[in-house]
Scaffold this motif. Structure first.
Motif, short mmCIF file in Angstrom:
data_model
loop_
_atom_site.label_atom_id
_atom_site.label_comp_id
_atom_site.label_asym_id
_atom_site.label_seq_id
_atom_site.Cartn_x
_atom_site.Cartn_y
_atom_site.Cartn_z
N LEU A 10 -2.33 18.50 44.53
CA LEU A 10 -3.54 18.15 43.79
C LEU A 10 -4.42 17.21 44.59
O LEU A 10 -3.92 16.43 45.41
CB LEU A 10 -3.16 17.47 42.46
CG LEU A 10 -2.23 18.24 41.53
CD1 LEU A 10 -1.85 17.37 40.34
CD2 LEU A 10 -2.87 19.53 41.07
N ASP A 11 -5.73 17.23 44.28
CA ASP A 11 -6.59 16.21 44.86
C ASP A 11 -6.41 14.92 44.06
O ASP A 11 -5.74 14.90 43.03
CB ASP A 11 -8.06 16.66 44.91
CG ASP A 11 -8.67 16.93 43.54
OD1 ASP A 11 -8.28 16.26 42.55
OD2 ASP A 11 -9.56 17.80 43.46
N GLU A 12 -6.98 13.83 44.52
CA GLU A 12 -6.77 12.52 43.88
C GLU A 12 -7.26 12.49 42.43
O GLU A 12 -6.66 11.87 41.57
CB GLU A 12 -7.44 11.40 44.69
CG GLU A 12 -6.79 11.16 46.04
CD GLU A 12 -5.35 10.67 45.92
OE1 GLU A 12 -4.98 10.05 44.90
OE2 GLU A 12 -4.58 10.92 46.86
N PHE A 13 -8.36 13.18 42.16
CA PHE A 13 -8.90 13.27 40.81
C PHE A 13 -7.88 13.93 39.88
O PHE A 13 -7.54 13.40 38.82
CB PHE A 13 -10.21 14.08 40.86
CG PHE A 13 -10.76 14.46 39.52
CD1 PHE A 13 -11.54 13.58 38.81
CD2 PHE A 13 -10.50 15.71 38.97
CE1 PHE A 13 -12.07 13.91 37.57
CE2 PHE A 13 -11.02 16.06 37.74
CZ PHE A 13 -11.80 15.16 37.05
N GLU A 14 -7.37 15.09 40.26
CA GLU A 14 -6.40 15.82 39.45
C GLU A 14 -5.09 15.04 39.32
O GLU A 14 -4.49 14.99 38.24
CB GLU A 14 -6.12 17.19 40.06
CG GLU A 14 -7.31 18.11 40.07
CD GLU A 14 -7.12 19.33 40.95
OE1 GLU A 14 -7.71 20.38 40.62
OE2 GLU A 14 -6.41 19.24 41.98
N ALA A 15 -4.68 14.42 40.40
CA ALA A 15 -3.44 13.65 40.39
C ALA A 15 -3.53 12.47 39.42
O ALA A 15 -2.55 12.12 38.76
CB ALA A 15 -3.11 13.16 41.80
N THR A 16 -4.72 11.86 39.33
CA THR A 16 -4.91 10.75 38.40
C THR A 16 -4.67 11.20 36.97
O THR A 16 -3.96 10.54 36.20
CB THR A 16 -6.33 10.16 38.56
OG1 THR A 16 -6.46 9.65 39.89
CG2 THR A 16 -6.58 9.05 37.55
N PHE A 17 -5.24 12.34 36.59
CA PHE A 17 -5.06 12.84 35.23
C PHE A 17 -3.62 13.31 34.98
O PHE A 17 -3.11 13.16 33.88
CB PHE A 17 -6.08 13.93 34.90
CG PHE A 17 -7.40 13.36 34.47
CD1 PHE A 17 -7.57 12.84 33.19
CD2 PHE A 17 -8.46 13.32 35.35
CE1 PHE A 17 -8.78 12.29 32.79
CE2 PHE A 17 -9.68 12.78 34.96
CZ PHE A 17 -9.84 12.26 33.68
N LEU A 18 -2.95 13.85 36.01
CA LEU A 18 -1.55 14.23 35.85
C LEU A 18 -0.70 12.99 35.60
O LEU A 18 0.15 12.97 34.71
CB LEU A 18 -1.04 14.99 37.07
CG LEU A 18 0.44 15.37 37.03
CD1 LEU A 18 0.75 16.28 35.84
CD2 LEU A 18 0.86 16.04 38.33
N ASN A 43 -18.21 7.60 36.45
CA ASN A 43 -19.12 8.07 35.41
C ASN A 43 -18.39 8.67 34.21
O ASN A 43 -17.56 8.01 33.60
CB ASN A 43 -20.13 9.06 35.99
CG ASN A 43 -20.98 8.41 37.07
OD1 ASN A 43 -21.34 7.26 36.95
ND2 ASN A 43 -21.26 9.15 38.11
N ASP A 44 -18.73 9.91 33.87
CA ASP A 44 -18.19 10.54 32.66
C ASP A 44 -16.67 10.67 32.70
O ASP A 44 -16.02 10.55 31.66
CB ASP A 44 -18.82 11.92 32.44
CG ASP A 44 -20.30 11.84 32.09
OD1 ASP A 44 -20.75 10.75 31.67
OD2 ASP A 44 -21.00 12.85 32.25
N TRP A 45 -16.10 10.93 33.86
CA TRP A 45 -14.64 11.10 33.95
C TRP A 45 -13.92 9.78 33.71
O TRP A 45 -12.88 9.75 33.06
CB TRP A 45 -14.23 11.70 35.29
CG TRP A 45 -14.62 13.14 35.39
CD1 TRP A 45 -15.56 13.69 36.21
CD2 TRP A 45 -14.10 14.22 34.60
NE1 TRP A 45 -15.65 15.04 35.99
CE2 TRP A 45 -14.77 15.39 35.00
CE3 TRP A 45 -13.14 14.31 33.60
CZ2 TRP A 45 -14.50 16.64 34.44
CZ3 TRP A 45 -12.87 15.55 33.05
CH2 TRP A 45 -13.55 16.69 33.46
N LEU A 46 -14.49 8.70 34.21
CA LEU A 46 -13.89 7.38 33.96
C LEU A 46 -13.98 7.05 32.48
O LEU A 46 -13.01 6.61 31.85
CB LEU A 46 -14.59 6.31 34.79
CG LEU A 46 -14.13 4.87 34.56
CD1 LEU A 46 -12.64 4.72 34.82
CD2 LEU A 46 -14.92 3.92 35.44
N GLU A 47 -15.14 7.29 31.87
CA GLU A 47 -15.31 7.03 30.45
C GLU A 47 -14.35 7.89 29.63
O GLU A 47 -13.74 7.42 28.67
CB GLU A 47 -16.76 7.31 30.05
CG GLU A 47 -17.10 6.86 28.66
CD GLU A 47 -18.58 6.99 28.35
OE1 GLU A 47 -18.93 6.72 27.20
OE2 GLU A 47 -19.38 7.36 29.24
#
Length: 143
Positions: A10-18, A43-47
């Motif tokens: 996963l990329d870092e974004f996907e890994a964070t949500f996992l 932005n929206d993903w952090l919120e």
């Protein structure tokens, strides 16, 4: 496949949500570093992630038994009296602000989930449940 192998794909974004999802599944065993949010979301993903965390502690745990903190803003999960009436009207129930206020004064509408500066707010969940009950009640009276 274990967590380390899954994270490599996963990329870092996907890994964070996992990582966040694994924490939600087993909060007593898994930990979550809030630094991941800071480093990999914006932005929206952090919120969105912060809202997930807030909802998790309000709805899925008993750690916050009577939540009192909330930010009321446009598009939030809370409705003012006027917005509450508008939501009911969208469902085909004939409510305006005046009628809803009268019903509230008579004790027929649930107590607000939040009061800020004397202004009453109801959660989306409360509005939905009340709307469901009203629809059911009206169906019974027309049969």
């Amino acid at each position: 496949m274990g967590l380390p192998e899954a994270l490599q794909e996963l990329d870092e974004f996907e890994a964070t949500f996992l990582r966040l999802a694994r924490f939600f599944e087993t909060p007593g065993k898994e930990s979550f570093d809030l630094g991941f949010l800071y480093r990999h979301l914006d932005n929206d993903w952090l919120e969105f992630a912060l809202e997930l965390i807030t909802d998790f502690f309000r709805e899925e745990t008993y750690l916050i038994q009577k939540p009192t903190y909330s930010l009321i803003k446009d598009g939030s999960d809370y409705y003012s009296l006027t917005q509450f009436a508008e939501e009911l009207s969208k469902r085909g129930l004939r409510y305006d602000r005046q009628k809803l206020n009268l019903y509230f004064e008579r004790g027929k509408v649930p107590q607000p989930d939040l009061v800020v500066g004397g202004v009453k707010y109801w959660s989306k969940k409360t509005v939905r449940i009340y709307g469901d009950q009203e629809e059911s009640r009206l169906k019974k009276t027309t049969i």
